[in-house]
Write a protein that holds these residues in place. Structure first.
Motif, PDB file in Angstrom:
ATOM      1  N   GLY A 166      52.844 162.765  10.057  1.00 10.88           N
ATOM      2  CA  GLY A 166      52.162 161.477  10.190  1.00 10.88           C
ATOM      3  C   GLY A 166      50.718 161.641   9.741  1.00 10.88           C
ATOM      4  O   GLY A 166      50.372 162.587   9.011  1.00 10.88           O
ATOM      5  N   THR A 188      60.707 165.663  11.045  1.00 11.34           N
ATOM      6  CA  THR A 188      62.094 165.392  11.434  1.00 11.34           C
ATOM      7  C   THR A 188      62.765 164.314  10.581  1.00 11.34           C
ATOM      8  O   THR A 188      63.974 164.313  10.417  1.00 11.34           O
ATOM      9  N   THR A 189      61.988 163.393  10.017  1.00  4.92           N
ATOM     10  CA  THR A 189      62.589 162.320   9.211  1.00  4.92           C
ATOM     11  C   THR A 189      62.634 162.736   7.736  1.00  4.92           C
ATOM     12  O   THR A 189      62.320 163.873   7.395  1.00  4.92           O
ATOM     13  N   GLY A 193      54.811 159.831   7.236  1.00  8.08           N
ATOM     14  CA  GLY A 193      54.419 158.491   7.685  1.00  8.08           C
ATOM     15  C   GLY A 193      54.295 158.309   9.181  1.00  8.08           C
ATOM     16  O   GLY A 193      53.261 157.888   9.671  1.00  8.08           O
ATOM     17  N   GLY A 194      55.382 158.585   9.924  1.00  7.69           N
ATOM     18  CA  GLY A 194      55.339 158.374  11.374  1.00  7.69           C
ATOM     19  C   GLY A 194      54.862 156.974  11.718  1.00  7.69           C
ATOM     20  O   GLY A 194      55.108 156.011  10.978  1.00  7.69           O
ATOM     21  N   ALA A 309      61.368 170.232  14.853  1.00  6.16           N
ATOM     22  CA  ALA A 309      60.798 171.333  15.639  1.00  6.16           C
ATOM     23  C   ALA A 309      61.368 171.265  17.049  1.00  6.16           C
ATOM     24  O   ALA A 309      61.406 170.196  17.661  1.00  6.16           O
ATOM     25  N   ALA A 343      51.349 167.816  15.676  1.00  6.65           N
ATOM     26  CA  ALA A 343      50.915 166.461  15.307  1.00  6.65           C
ATOM     27  C   ALA A 343      52.124 165.531  15.335  1.00  6.65           C
ATOM     28  O   ALA A 343      52.395 164.801  14.384  1.00  6.65           O
ATOM     29  N   THR A 344      52.848 165.592  16.436  1.00  7.65           N
ATOM     30  CA  THR A 344      54.125 164.878  16.535  1.00  7.65           C
ATOM     31  C   THR A 344      53.993 163.467  17.105  1.00  7.65           C
ATOM     32  O   THR A 344      54.998 162.813  17.372  1.00  7.65           O
ATOM     33  N   GLY A 345      52.768 162.994  17.319  1.00  2.89           N
ATOM     34  CA  GLY A 345      52.587 161.637  17.840  1.00  2.89           C
ATOM     35  C   GLY A 345      52.833 161.566  19.344  1.00  2.89           C
ATOM     36  O   GLY A 345      52.988 162.593  20.024  1.00  2.89           O
ATOM     37  N   THR A 378      61.124 158.143  16.223  1.00  2.00           N
ATOM     38  CA  THR A 378      60.986 159.586  16.489  1.00  2.00           C
ATOM     39  C   THR A 378      59.793 159.909  17.389  1.00  2.00           C
ATOM     40  O   THR A 378      59.517 161.085  17.644  1.00  2.00           O
ATOM     41  N   GLY A 589      45.831 163.952  16.936  1.00  2.00           N
ATOM     42  CA  GLY A 589      46.505 162.651  16.879  1.00  2.00           C
ATOM     43  C   GLY A 589      47.031 162.250  18.245  1.00  2.00           C
ATOM     44  O   GLY A 589      46.553 162.716  19.288  1.00  2.00           O
ATOM     45  N   ARG A 600      42.795 152.394  24.637  1.00  2.00           N
ATOM     46  CA  ARG A 600      42.267 152.757  23.310  1.00  2.00           C
ATOM     47  C   ARG A 600      41.787 151.513  22.572  1.00  2.00           C
ATOM     48  O   ARG A 600      42.480 150.497  22.546  1.00  2.00           O
TER      49      ARG A 600
HETATM   50  C1  LIG Z   1      52.990 149.241  14.281  1.00  2.00           C
HETATM   51  C2  LIG Z   1      51.738 150.010  14.585  1.00  2.00           C
HETATM   52  C3  LIG Z   1      50.513 149.538  14.122  1.00  2.00           C
HETATM   53  C4  LIG Z   1      49.352 150.258  14.377  1.00  2.00           C
HETATM   54  N1  LIG Z   1      48.178 149.836  13.831  1.00  2.00           N
HETATM   55  C5  LIG Z   1      47.063 150.577  14.022  1.00  2.00           C
HETATM   56  C6  LIG Z   1      45.845 150.234  13.364  1.00  2.00           C
HETATM   57  O1  LIG Z   1      45.781 149.295  12.571  1.00  2.00           O
HETATM   58  N2  LIG Z   1      44.752 151.003  13.634  1.00  2.00           N
HETATM   59  C7  LIG Z   1      44.782 152.086  14.472  1.00  2.00           C
HETATM   60  O2  LIG Z   1      43.772 152.740  14.662  1.00  2.00           O
HETATM   61  N3  LIG Z   1      45.949 152.448  15.061  1.00  2.00           N
HETATM   62  C8  LIG Z   1      47.078 151.745  14.841  1.00  2.00           C
HETATM   63  N4  LIG Z   1      48.244 152.142  15.419  1.00  2.00           N
HETATM   64  C9  LIG Z   1      48.280 153.413  16.149  1.00  2.00           C
HETATM   65  C10 LIG Z   1      48.305 154.563  15.154  1.00  2.00           C
HETATM   66  O3  LIG Z   1      49.035 154.183  14.014  1.00  2.00           O
HETATM   67  C11 LIG Z   1      48.924 155.828  15.746  1.00  2.00           C
HETATM   68  O4  LIG Z   1      48.344 156.132  16.971  1.00  2.00           O
HETATM   69  C12 LIG Z   1      48.690 156.999  14.818  1.00  2.00           C
HETATM   70  O5  LIG Z   1      49.103 156.652  13.524  1.00  2.00           O
HETATM   71  C13 LIG Z   1      49.424 158.235  15.293  1.00  2.00           C
HETATM   72  O6  LIG Z   1      49.296 159.210  14.300  1.00  2.00           O
HETATM   73  P1  LIG Z   1      49.890 160.650  14.528  1.00  2.00           P
HETATM   74  O7  LIG Z   1      49.680 161.390  13.272  1.00  2.00           O
HETATM   75  O8  LIG Z   1      49.391 161.224  15.779  1.00  2.00           O
HETATM   76  O9  LIG Z   1      51.447 160.397  14.754  1.00  2.00           O
HETATM   77  P2  LIG Z   1      52.486 159.726  13.769  1.00  2.00           P
HETATM   78  O10 LIG Z   1      51.846 159.082  12.608  1.00  2.00           O
HETATM   79  O11 LIG Z   1      53.370 158.904  14.591  1.00  2.00           O
HETATM   80  O12 LIG Z   1      53.270 160.991  13.188  1.00  2.00           O
HETATM   81  C14 LIG Z   1      54.040 161.838  13.998  1.00  2.00           C
HETATM   82  C15 LIG Z   1      55.106 162.458  13.110  1.00  2.00           C
HETATM   83  O13 LIG Z   1      55.747 163.521  13.819  1.00  2.00           O
HETATM   84  C16 LIG Z   1      57.141 163.476  13.548  1.00  2.00           C
HETATM   85  N5  LIG Z   1      57.842 164.181  14.623  1.00  2.00           N
HETATM   86  C17 LIG Z   1      57.982 163.803  15.917  1.00  2.00           C
HETATM   87  N6  LIG Z   1      58.677 164.740  16.599  1.00  2.00           N
HETATM   88  C18 LIG Z   1      58.977 165.726  15.712  1.00  2.00           C
HETATM   89  C19 LIG Z   1      59.668 166.968  15.811  1.00  2.00           C
HETATM   90  N7  LIG Z   1      60.199 167.402  16.961  1.00  2.00           N
HETATM   91  N8  LIG Z   1      59.786 167.733  14.700  1.00  2.00           N
HETATM   92  C20 LIG Z   1      59.268 167.322  13.511  1.00  2.00           C
HETATM   93  N9  LIG Z   1      58.605 166.158  13.364  1.00  2.00           N
HETATM   94  C21 LIG Z   1      58.449 165.379  14.460  1.00  2.00           C
HETATM   95  C22 LIG Z   1      57.423 161.996  13.489  1.00  2.00           C
HETATM   96  O14 LIG Z   1      58.628 161.728  12.832  1.00  2.00           O
HETATM   97  C23 LIG Z   1      56.203 161.472  12.737  1.00  2.00           C
HETATM   98  O15 LIG Z   1      56.398 161.490  11.349  1.00  2.00           O
HETATM   99  C24 LIG Z   1      49.411 151.444  15.155  1.00  2.00           C
HETATM  100  C25 LIG Z   1      50.635 151.912  15.632  1.00  2.00           C
HETATM  101  C26 LIG Z   1      51.795 151.209  15.341  1.00  2.00           C
HETATM  102  C27 LIG Z   1      53.102 151.739  15.842  1.00  2.00           C
END
Ligand SMILES: Cc1cc2nc3c(=O)[nH]c(=O)nc-3n(C[C@H](O)[C@H](O)[C@H](O)COP(=O)(O)OP(=O)(O)OC[C@H]3O[C@@H](n4cnc5c(N)ncnc54)[C@H](O)[C@@H]3O)c2cc1C
Length: 625
Positions: A166, A188-189, A193-194, A309, A343-345, A378, A589, A600
């Motif tokens: 992501g 995982t996907t 993007g996530g 993972a 960085a799994t969200g 995910t 993240g 937030r």
């Molecule tokens: C619809 C929507 C709109 C949003 N709009 C905004 C906005 O405009 N502004 C803002 O600041 N925030 C916004 N947010 C919040 C923000 O997008 C998220 O908090 C942020 O993108 C999270 O980023 P990340 O990299 O931590 O996780 P993610 O981008 O979610 O990425 C995590 C990745 O880890 C992968 N993963 C998970 N588990 C595993 C595993 N076991 N093994 C391998 N891979 C794994 C997932 O598939 C994913 O690809 C929005 C959220 C959503 C859902």
């Protein structure tokens, strides 16, 4: 809490093991050779009226499926679509081949592109019905799955290993690579993007002292103050400073990689101030276009897609790698010479975990599965559980954010018609305002929980959609939303109220009161009854809801962000319960906790991914055992 999450992981692992066993059992009945033969000769028991058939379906946008069949075989599938690049479009490209290859409709819905996946499968089914198939034939085709042959176990080594492709993971991967490191990213996907790619793209940052900041009466200090206070002062002050102080350099870094933003910042819902920078590419796709372009030009980042993972490898007191499961169920071990970045969200899609976490503060009446989520499927807290298993401390797990803006069916933000907060109001099913619509996200959503059916309408006028076919923040055309019945359009407020099923008198009174503030505020010295202070656009263009056509869209509470997670320091090093660094392990993240406090600010999560993702990449690159 800690013990519980680990116990759940083990229970889930057992359950998964069972599913895997069942899957293996059902697969043994049909080898891949059989399936190829099947595909070549089509479906023995099914017979089509040869010809070409078309059907319409709605993904993110309307699409047309054209299917050609002979008497016993699907020979061609074409999708005419305008699905979003990087989200729905890849599905529209891959599904036709898979349908032909399997001669079936049992394809797995693609995470993050559910609407597109289902639209293509349903459209193909409709076309095949025109070719003479019965409902039970369609069910037979839906049961046809692609066969899986288990691949060999394998082991890889990299300088830095990142889990999750992501926003935070890719910022970390690119940064580590910029330091000359070879990086493996585990995802995982099937794609990057996530949640980040689904986002509205709003990224808060202040270029301190710039003309824009001065015009908007904004500063890094104000960004800090609003972030800290907006989270009820529960955020770790050092982490909040790290976020706000480095936000603008994060934007500059993205720009240096080629990402483009619109000039003027805007106020995103719950962002409290006009400091959200909007990428020129739709939704969050611009981030991944940028990261992909970087990878196209630079060697050294290996993407391991469809690889999940499962656990972190610890050698003594150092985290040295990750155990994963590949798409065919094989074991993949990824070792790191440097650091491992989690960085799994967050865990918005893990109902059990969020319900349990909600018990800590009991902030929300319920977070059971009657409340949907904006998150992609995910986002289930895998990283939090893996970190906990190697001794990480979790912090502020009870801080969960909901938005009042979910689609009633899916919980997603698709169909959310608002742009800037200044130009719209929320009304309940009586047509009455009930909350400060420019306030905090938690206040707005708690307010919505108290309304009838926990349901409201967003109401605005043509200031936001002058031609009626402009896009919302999620790449959807207003005219398409109206045609699909997902938004309401009317030439008068009376008609709008009628279509909404609310009292016209109440709606008109709500709009009249809002308009009074838009025209320079209350002359009698009364403040807005809900404490709202943001009424007009920063450029003063919007003067209230008074220009037909009028628009409305129905919305419900939805789980959006989990602010609790793995405890880190400002170097993104993961900490244990004694605040001791777990060597080799970094996190960035939404998997982390303690930055955003109880609530937030809108626009701060993308900043979080860039700021902390970059730090994690840099620190993991320089880590030596
Ligand atoms: C619809 C929507 C709109 C949003 N709009 C905004 C906005 O405009 N502004 C803002 O600041 N925030 C916004 N947010 C919040 C923000 O997008 C998220 O908090 C942020 O993108 C999270 O980023 P990340 O990299 O931590 O996780 P993610 O981008 O979610 O990425 C995590 C990745 O880890 C992968 N993963 C998970 N588990 C595993 C595993 N076991 N093994 C391998 N891979 C794994 C997932 O598939 C994913 O690809 C929005 C959220 C959503 C859902």
């Amino acid at each position: 809490m800690k013990q519980n999450f680990i116990q759940k992981t083990k229970k889930q692992a057992l359950a998964l093991g069972l599913v895997a066993l069942l899957a293996t059992t059902s697969l043994t009945g049909c080898s891949s050779k059989d399936s190829t033969k099947d595909a070549a000769k089509g479906n023995a028991a099914i017979s089509y009226k040869a010809g070409t058939y078309t059907a319409k379906a709605t993904g993110m946008h309307d699409l047309t499926v054209t299917v050609t069949v002979t008497k016993d075989k699907i020979t061609d599938v074409k999708i005419d679509h305008q699905e979003t690049a990087g989200i729905g479009a890849p599905v529209a490209e891959s599904f036709p081949n898979e349908i032909i290859e399997t001669q079936g409709l049992g394809l797995d819905v693609v995470t993050g592109a559910t609407l597109t996946s289902n639209a293509i499968l349903n459209g193909t089914a409709d076309a095949l019905k025109q070719a003479g198939l019965s409902d039970s034939d369609i069910e037979t085709l839906k049961a046809k799955k692609k066969d899986v042959v288990k691949e060999e176990d394998k082991e890889l080594t990299a300088d830095v290993v990142v889990i999750g492709a992501g926003g935070a993971g890719m910022a970390a991967a690119v940064t580590a690579n910029q330091q000359g490191k070879k990086v493996v990213v585990i995802e995982t996907t099937t794609k990057m993007g996530g949640n980040t790619i689904l986002s509205g793209g709003a990224l808060n940052a202040v270029d301190d002292g710039s003309k824009t900041a001065k015009d908007n009466k904004d500063s890094v200090a104000k960004h800090y103050e609003q972030t800290y206070e907006g989270g009820d002062k529960e955020g770790d002050t050092k982490l909040v400073h790290t976020l706000t102080d480095n936000a603008w350099s994060g934007v500059e870094w993205l720009k240096s990689l080629g990402m483009k933003f619109y000039d003027q910042p805007f106020t995103v819902t719950g962002g409290l101030w006009p400091r959200a920078h909007k990428p020129e590419e739709p939704e969050g796709t611009g981030f991944f276009k940028t990261y992909q372009e970087y990878m196209d030009k630079n060697d050294g980042i290996t993407m391991l897609y469809e690889t999940t993972a499962k656990s972190l490898i610890k050698d003594g007191d150092v985290v040295t790698g990750v155990e994963c499961t590949g798409k065919t169920g094989n074991k993949i071990t990824v070792k790191s010479n440097g650091g491992v970045v989690l960085a799994t969200g967050g865990f918005g899609q893990n109902v059990e975990m969020r319900q349990e976490a909600n018990e800590i503060n009991k902030k929300w009446p319920t977070l059971d599965d009657s409340i949907k989520s904006t998150n992609t499927s995910t986002i289930k807290g895998d990283g939090i559980k893996m970190a906990e298993e190697v001794g990480a401390d979790l912090t502020q797990m009870g801080n969960i954010q909901l938005l009042p803006l979910g689609d009633p069916e899916t919980g997603s933000l698709s169909g959310n018609i608002e742009h800037a907060v200044e130009s719209r109001i929320f009304v309940n099913l009586d047509g009455k305002r009930f909350v400060n619509e420019a306030g905090r996200r938690d206040d707005m959503t708690l307010g919505l929980f108290e309304q009838k059916d926990k349901t409201m309408y967003i109401v605005m006028d043509s200031d936001t959609y002058p031609n009626g076919d402009e896009l919302n923040n999620f790449g959807e055309k207003m005219s398409d939303l109206v045609a699909a019945g997902r938004a309401i359009k009317a030439d008068t407020l009376e008609d709008l109220a009628k279509q909404m099923g609310v009292s016209a008198d109440n709606l008109k009174a709500s709009v009249k009161e809002y308009n009074r503030y838009c025209k320079g505020g209350d002359k009698e010295g009364k403040t807005d009854e809900f404490g709202r202070s943001l009424f007009t656009d920063t450029d003063g263009v919007n003067n209230g809801i008074n220009t037909a056509p009028y628009y409305a869209a129905v919305r419900v509470p939805t789980v959006h962000h989990t602010m609790g997670g793995v405890k880190i320091n400002t170097n993104t090093e993961v900490l244990d319960a004694n605040n001791k660094v777990i060597k080799g392990l970094y996190a960035a993240g939404e998997v982390t906790g303690g930055i955003h406090g109880t609530n937030r600010l809108g626009g701060n999560a993308l900043t979080d991914t860039v700021v902390f993702g970059r730090i994690a990449g840099e620190k993991a690159a320089s880590f030596t055992k």
